[in-house]
Design a protein around this motif. Structure first.
Motif, PDB file in Angstrom:
ATOM      1  N   PRO A   1       0.804  -1.225   0.000  1.00 12.76           N
ATOM      2  CA  PRO A   1       0.000   0.000   0.000  1.00 12.76           C
ATOM      3  C   PRO A   1       0.834   1.271   0.000  1.00 12.76           C
ATOM      4  CG  PRO A   1      -0.864  -1.585   1.592  1.00 12.76           C
ATOM      5  CD  PRO A   1       0.453  -2.124   1.123  1.00 12.76           C
ATOM      6  N   LYS A   2       2.050   1.199   0.588  1.00 14.73           N
ATOM      7  CA  LYS A   2       2.890   2.397   0.647  1.00 14.73           C
ATOM      8  C   LYS A   2       3.355   2.855  -0.731  1.00 14.73           C
ATOM      9  CE  LYS A   2       4.629   1.452   5.314  1.00 14.73           C
ATOM     10  NZ  LYS A   2       5.834   1.181   6.149  1.00 14.73           N
ATOM     11  N   SER A   3       3.297   1.965  -1.714  1.00 18.12           N
ATOM     12  CA  SER A   3       3.753   2.324  -3.074  1.00 18.12           C
ATOM     13  C   SER A   3       2.735   3.185  -3.814  1.00 18.12           C
ATOM     14  CB  SER A   3       4.052   1.060  -3.875  1.00 18.12           C
ATOM     15  OG  SER A   3       2.871   0.304  -4.108  1.00 18.12           O
ATOM     16  N   GLY A   4       1.514   3.272  -3.299  1.00 18.24           N
ATOM     17  CA  GLY A   4       0.476   4.068  -3.925  1.00 18.24           C
ATOM     18  C   GLY A   4      -0.382   3.263  -4.875  1.00 18.24           C
ATOM     19  N   LEU A   5      -1.543   3.810  -5.203  1.00 23.07           N
ATOM     20  CA  LEU A   5      -2.489   3.120  -6.077  1.00 23.07           C
ATOM     21  C   LEU A   5      -2.060   3.205  -7.538  1.00 23.07           C
ATOM     22  CD1 LEU A   5      -5.928   4.234  -4.601  1.00 23.07           C
ATOM     23  CD2 LEU A   5      -4.933   1.945  -4.501  1.00 23.07           C
ATOM     24  N   LEU A   6      -2.388   2.171  -8.273  1.00 20.15           N
ATOM     25  CA  LEU A   6      -2.236   2.206  -9.724  1.00 20.15           C
ATOM     26  C   LEU A   6      -3.198   3.239 -10.313  1.00 20.15           C
ATOM     27  CD1 LEU A   6      -2.157  -1.615 -10.570  1.00 20.15           C
ATOM     28  CD2 LEU A   6      -0.242  -0.005 -10.781  1.00 20.15           C
ATOM     29  N   PRO A   7      -2.921   3.709 -11.541  1.00 23.39           N
ATOM     30  CA  PRO A   7      -3.878   4.602 -12.200  1.00 23.39           C
ATOM     31  C   PRO A   7      -5.237   3.930 -12.388  1.00 23.39           C
ATOM     32  CG  PRO A   7      -1.768   4.608 -13.355  1.00 23.39           C
ATOM     33  CD  PRO A   7      -1.698   3.508 -12.342  1.00 23.39           C
ATOM     34  N   GLU A   8      -6.262   4.751 -12.491  1.00 25.38           N
ATOM     35  CA  GLU A   8      -7.649   4.346 -12.768  1.00 25.38           C
ATOM     36  C   GLU A   8      -8.315   3.611 -11.603  1.00 25.38           C
ATOM     37  OE1 GLU A   8      -7.897   6.065 -15.155  1.00 25.38           O
ATOM     38  OE2 GLU A   8      -6.073   5.860 -16.304  1.00 25.38           O
ATOM     39  N   ILE A   9      -7.797   3.831 -10.375  1.00 19.16           N
ATOM     40  CA  ILE A   9      -8.431   3.269  -9.174  1.00 19.16           C
ATOM     41  C   ILE A   9      -8.695   4.420  -8.212  1.00 19.16           C
ATOM     42  CG2 ILE A   9      -8.207   1.670  -7.229  1.00 19.16           C
ATOM     43  CD1 ILE A   9      -6.239   0.056  -8.934  1.00 19.16           C
ATOM     44  N   SER A  10      -9.895   4.461  -7.650  1.00 23.48           N
ATOM     45  CA  SER A  10     -10.259   5.527  -6.720  1.00 23.48           C
ATOM     46  C   SER A  10      -9.757   5.203  -5.315  1.00 23.48           C
ATOM     47  CB  SER A  10     -11.781   5.701  -6.690  1.00 23.48           C
ATOM     48  OG  SER A  10     -12.156   6.594  -5.668  1.00 23.48           O
ATOM     49  N   PRO A  11      -9.264   6.212  -4.607  1.00 26.53           N
ATOM     50  CA  PRO A  11      -8.877   5.990  -3.215  1.00 26.53           C
ATOM     51  C   PRO A  11     -10.064   6.022  -2.258  1.00 26.53           C
ATOM     52  CG  PRO A  11      -8.443   8.275  -3.822  1.00 26.53           C
ATOM     53  CD  PRO A  11      -8.945   7.588  -5.067  1.00 26.53           C
ATOM     54  N   GLU A  12     -11.247   6.402  -2.753  1.00 20.44           N
ATOM     55  CA  GLU A  12     -12.412   6.559  -1.906  1.00 20.44           C
ATOM     56  C   GLU A  12     -13.118   5.223  -1.658  1.00 20.44           C
ATOM     57  OE1 GLU A  12     -15.043   9.423  -3.566  1.00 20.44           O
ATOM     58  OE2 GLU A  12     -13.526  11.003  -3.672  1.00 20.44           O
ATOM     59  N   ALA A  13     -13.730   5.098  -0.498  1.00 19.58           N
ATOM     60  CA  ALA A  13     -14.574   3.933  -0.210  1.00 19.58           C
ATOM     61  C   ALA A  13     -15.823   4.009  -1.080  1.00 19.58           C
ATOM     62  CB  ALA A  13     -14.948   3.906   1.262  1.00 19.58           C
ATOM     63  N   PRO A  14     -16.401   2.867  -1.441  1.00 22.30           N
ATOM     64  CA  PRO A  14     -17.523   2.875  -2.382  1.00 22.30           C
ATOM     65  C   PRO A  14     -18.839   3.334  -1.776  1.00 22.30           C
ATOM     66  CG  PRO A  14     -17.095   0.652  -1.658  1.00 22.30           C
ATOM     67  CD  PRO A  14     -15.978   1.505  -1.092  1.00 22.30           C
ATOM     68  N   GLY A  15     -18.944   3.362  -0.465  1.00 16.43           N
ATOM     69  CA  GLY A  15     -20.221   3.683   0.171  1.00 16.43           C
ATOM     70  C   GLY A  15     -20.935   2.418   0.608  1.00 16.43           C
ATOM     71  N   GLU A  16     -21.987   2.603   1.370  1.00 17.15           N
ATOM     72  CA  GLU A  16     -22.734   1.473   1.904  1.00 17.15           C
ATOM     73  C   GLU A  16     -23.741   0.957   0.881  1.00 17.15           C
ATOM     74  OE1 GLU A  16     -22.088   0.015   4.835  1.00 17.15           O
ATOM     75  OE2 GLU A  16     -20.411   1.437   4.973  1.00 17.15           O
ATOM     76  N   TYR A  17     -23.954  -0.342   0.903  1.00 16.34           N
ATOM     77  CA  TYR A  17     -24.888  -0.972  -0.031  1.00 16.34           C
ATOM     78  C   TYR A  17     -26.265  -0.301   0.043  1.00 16.34           C
ATOM     79  CZ  TYR A  17     -28.058  -4.353  -2.126  1.00 16.34           C
ATOM     80  OH  TYR A  17     -29.025  -4.930  -2.900  1.00 16.34           O
ATOM     81  N   GLY A  18     -26.797   0.058  -1.142  1.00 18.43           N
ATOM     82  CA  GLY A  18     -28.135   0.605  -1.237  1.00 18.43           C
ATOM     83  C   GLY A  18     -28.251   2.096  -1.022  1.00 18.43           C
ATOM     84  N   GLN A  19     -27.156   2.765  -0.609  1.00 17.59           N
ATOM     85  CA  GLN A  19     -27.266   4.195  -0.337  1.00 17.59           C
ATOM     86  C   GLN A  19     -27.146   5.017  -1.616  1.00 17.59           C
ATOM     87  OE1 GLN A  19     -23.988   5.157   2.326  1.00 17.59           O
ATOM     88  NE2 GLN A  19     -22.735   5.933   0.639  1.00 17.59           N
ATOM     89  N   ALA A  20     -27.627   6.257  -1.548  1.00 14.74           N
ATOM     90  CA  ALA A  20     -27.574   7.163  -2.701  1.00 14.74           C
ATOM     91  C   ALA A  20     -26.172   7.730  -2.870  1.00 14.74           C
ATOM     92  CB  ALA A  20     -28.572   8.305  -2.488  1.00 14.74           C
ATOM     93  N   ASP A  21     -25.868   8.173  -4.086  1.00 20.00           N
ATOM     94  CA  ASP A  21     -24.653   8.939  -4.342  1.00 20.00           C
ATOM     95  C   ASP A  21     -24.875   9.828  -5.561  1.00 20.00           C
ATOM     96  OD1 ASP A  21     -24.302   7.350  -6.637  1.00 20.00           O
ATOM     97  OD2 ASP A  21     -22.746   6.112  -5.745  1.00 20.00           O
ATOM     98  N   ASN A  22     -23.889  10.637  -5.890  1.00 20.93           N
ATOM     99  CA  ASN A  22     -24.005  11.538  -7.042  1.00 20.93           C
ATOM    100  C   ASN A  22     -23.128  11.080  -8.203  1.00 20.93           C
ATOM    101  OD1 ASN A  22     -21.503  12.097  -5.998  1.00 20.93           O
ATOM    102  ND2 ASN A  22     -21.825  14.308  -5.769  1.00 20.93           N
ATOM    103  N   LYS A  23     -22.851   9.795  -8.255  1.00 20.41           N
ATOM    104  CA  LYS A  23     -21.979   9.238  -9.287  1.00 20.41           C
ATOM    105  C   LYS A  23     -22.809   8.619 -10.404  1.00 20.41           C
ATOM    106  CE  LYS A  23     -18.559   8.428  -5.690  1.00 20.41           C
ATOM    107  NZ  LYS A  23     -17.870   7.428  -4.842  1.00 20.41           N
ATOM    108  N   ILE A  24     -22.216   8.553 -11.594  1.00 20.02           N
ATOM    109  CA  ILE A  24     -22.954   8.061 -12.761  1.00 20.02           C
ATOM    110  C   ILE A  24     -22.174   6.957 -13.460  1.00 20.02           C
ATOM    111  CG2 ILE A  24     -24.317  10.132 -13.170  1.00 20.02           C
ATOM    112  CD1 ILE A  24     -22.248  11.074 -15.148  1.00 20.02           C
ATOM    113  N   GLN A  25     -22.915   6.130 -14.198  1.00 26.65           N
ATOM    114  CA  GLN A  25     -22.292   5.000 -14.876  1.00 26.65           C
ATOM    115  C   GLN A  25     -21.317   5.470 -15.952  1.00 26.65           C
ATOM    116  OE1 GLN A  25     -24.958   2.616 -17.452  1.00 26.65           O
ATOM    117  NE2 GLN A  25     -26.579   4.029 -16.831  1.00 26.65           N
ATOM    118  N   ALA A  26     -20.318   4.655 -16.198  1.00 29.03           N
ATOM    119  CA  ALA A  26     -19.179   5.040 -17.028  1.00 29.03           C
ATOM    120  C   ALA A  26     -19.572   5.279 -18.481  1.00 29.03           C
ATOM    121  CB  ALA A  26     -18.099   3.965 -16.957  1.00 29.03           C
ATOM    122  N   TYR A  27     -18.836   6.172 -19.115  1.00 28.06           N
ATOM    123  CA  TYR A  27     -18.970   6.467 -20.536  1.00 28.06           C
ATOM    124  C   TYR A  27     -17.852   5.764 -21.310  1.00 28.06           C
ATOM    125  CZ  TYR A  27     -21.694  10.634 -19.001  1.00 28.06           C
ATOM    126  OH  TYR A  27     -22.601  11.494 -18.441  1.00 28.06           O
TER     127      TYR A  27
END
Length: 545
Positions: free
Chosen positions: A241-267
């Motif tokens: 983990p100390k080496s950092g994330l690869l590109p195209e991966i979010s550092p954020e947690a995905p959120g709890e199952y079933g909850q709302a968010d302001n994200k949209i499906q990929a283009y």
């Protein structure tokens, strides 16, 4: 900048849209999508004047922008002008000279649950981009449609003029003004709808909001196989983990199952590729190419995954409609969240970023030593077709905007509606495709591996009706606007409704309602449904089964 200055000058000088010479028509349509053109044709057929104001130069949206492997669902519920469109494609491919790069007999005739060439119904569901675009242009010419291309709505506070709940006119960035009795927003983004002050949603509702199951965050739900099937490290140095994330991966947690968010499906871009030696252009190294960007893809290959070509769907003349497939593919996950509300300049940058990502992906597949030899060898036969998108470097002119804004209208289409489990009020057309959401997030699991989230595919019990209220704003918000693309629905219901045949159906129905509202001197919300349904049925729209 000059457009902002123009708006400022007009505002400071006290000039209003009412004082500027305007282009006038009974119905003003904003957008250049398939829905826009079908709506315009319908208005003309009903004897009213219409102007199409298109931010696009090329007409037809995704239908002419690479999506040739049509998401039909049950083709029996596709009627009206939409069916005429697919009939015209059938007639095109009956001509010998339409088969330049392969014999018609050698084409596999495979569609999505239906033959590509349906001789019994004289329809063609699978087609090349240029063939579709020509049909839209034929419709424009035959119906003598007035179309303003590359003409963009002024989205500032002074861009749309309203009086007593009605849009009276809107201005474009070039200073042109368009005045009408009725307006239709047929864009993928819903810009006119938003500028007119109509309520809308961006992102996913919580499952609890409407009693749904497949909305909201869907961690650990994998319907299409577009997830990481093996335990793959997300870190630059595997398992560190100390080496950092690869590109195209979010550092954020995905959120709890079933909850709302302001994200949209990929283009993504629905790439049209060719494997004919005389009609293909190899992928060149795109600007800023960094092979490290695709390390995660290399790790997917190293895990034994071999499904690269599963969505190289064949269309006529040895070409493909190439779509996303697998855990790491053409979908640019997580990079479109800002798109719906972004300025035009920011959207342009987002689109360019998608283009470079996808071109880099193809260059990686053709050239990187980490790609398995069998995949590398097979990739060498593919390139961009010389005879498609000839004014855009043979690259699609339309990014696949799978979802942006969704109106909060007079009726909200829900998961149960799109699954065929309810009786929908005042139907104006039908849908039947799977409730389909592409991935929305790529994140690190609690166990320390990479995973995708948001990929949903649920088949409806039967074809379902689409409510008239889903294309209508609440009357108190706007009483002369119809919205056949950014329809009023939840995220997961929109996953089925967002198909191109449905947009054509709803575009025609919106136009019919607009004209009837003018004729009856009422708002679309007050239009007697019996009059609307009778007119739709007369025009061979299919409302229920």
């Amino acid at each position: 900048m000059r457009y902002l200055l123009l708006s400022l000058i007009l505002w400071q000088s006290g000039l209003h849209l009412s004082s500027i010479q305007a282009q006038k028509a009974d119905v003003i349509i904003y957008g250049g999508t398939s829905a826009a053109i079908m709506a315009a044709v319908q208005v003309k057929k009903m004897g009213k004047s219409v102007i199409v104001v298109s931010p696009d130069t090329h007409l037809g949206g995704l239908s002419s922008g690479g999506l040739g492997f049509t998401d039909t669902g049950n083709k029996e519920v596709i009627g009206g002008l939409a069916r005429e469109f697919y009939h015209r494609l059938y007639e095109h491919y009956q001509k010998t000279d339409s088969w330049k790069w392969q014999a018609k007999e050698s084409y596999g005739n495979k569609g999505q649950g239906t033959p590509a060439i349906d001789g019994n119904n004289r329809t063609m569901w699978i087609f090349e981009p240029h063939a579709a675009e020509q049909i839209f242009e034929d419709l424009v010419k035959e119906n003598q449609l007035q179309v303003y291309r590359n003409t963009w709505l002024d989205r500032s506070k002074t861009g749309v003029s309203k009086k007593a709940g009605k849009i009276t006119a809107f201005r474009t960035l070039s200073g042109q003004v368009f005045r009408g009795k009725m307006f239709i927003d047929a864009t993928y983004e819903g810009d006119l709808m938003a500028a007119a002050g109509v309520s809308y949603q961006v992102g996913r509702e919580a499952n609890a909001a409407y009693g749904e199951k497949w909305n909201g965050v869907q961690t650990d739900v994998f319907h299409h196989g577009h997830h990481f099937k093996s335990k793959i490290s997300p870190y630059k140095v595997a398992d560190d983990p100390k080496s950092g994330l690869l590109p195209e991966i979010s550092p954020e947690a995905p959120g709890e199952y079933g909850q709302a968010d302001n994200k949209i499906q990929a283009y993504c871009f629905r790439m049209c590729l060719s494997n004919h030696p005389d009609n293909r252009i190899p992928f060149l190294k795109p600007e800023g190419y960094d092979p490290a960007r695709y390390e995660l893809y290399a790790r997917v290959f190293a895990s034994g995954w071999r499904e690269t070509f599963d969505k190289f769907d064949p269309i006529p003349n040895r070409k493909t409609d190439t779509n996303n497939h697998g855990a790491f593919s053409t979908d640019y996950i997580g990079k479109n969240y800002d798109y719906p509300e972004a300025t035009y300049e920011s959207r342009k940058a987002i689109i360019k970023d998608h283009e470079l990502y996808q071109k880099g992906l193809m260059y990686f597949l053709q050239n990187d030593p980490r790609v398995p030899a069998d995949v590398h060898e097979q990739m060498q036969q593919w390139g961009l077709p010389k005879d498609e998108f000839t004014d855009n470097g043979n690259w699609p002119h339309q990014l696949y905007i799978r979802e942006a804004r969704r109106m909060k209208g007079a009726y909200v289409m829900l998961e149960a509606d799109a699954l065929g489990k309810s009786v929908v009020p005042q139907p104006i057309g039908m849908g039947s495709y799977t409730l389909d959401s592409h991935n929305i997030q790529r994140y690190v699991t609690k166990e320390g591996y990479v995973q995708n989230e948001g990929d949903i595919g649920v088949h409806p019990d039967k074809p379902y009706s689409i409510a008239y209220g889903s294309i209508l704003p609440k009357e108190q918000e706007c009483n002369n606007l119809l919205v056949p693309v950014c329809v009023s629905s939840t995220h997961i219901a929109y996953g089925s409704m967002r198909m191109e045949p449905v947009f054509m159906i709803l575009g025609q129905s919106a136009a019919t309602a607009a004209v009837l509202a003018i004729q009856n001197k009422v708002s679309p919300q007050q239009l007697p449904y019996t009059k609307l349904s009778a007119s739709l049925i007369q025009d061979k729209q299919i409302l229920e089964k």
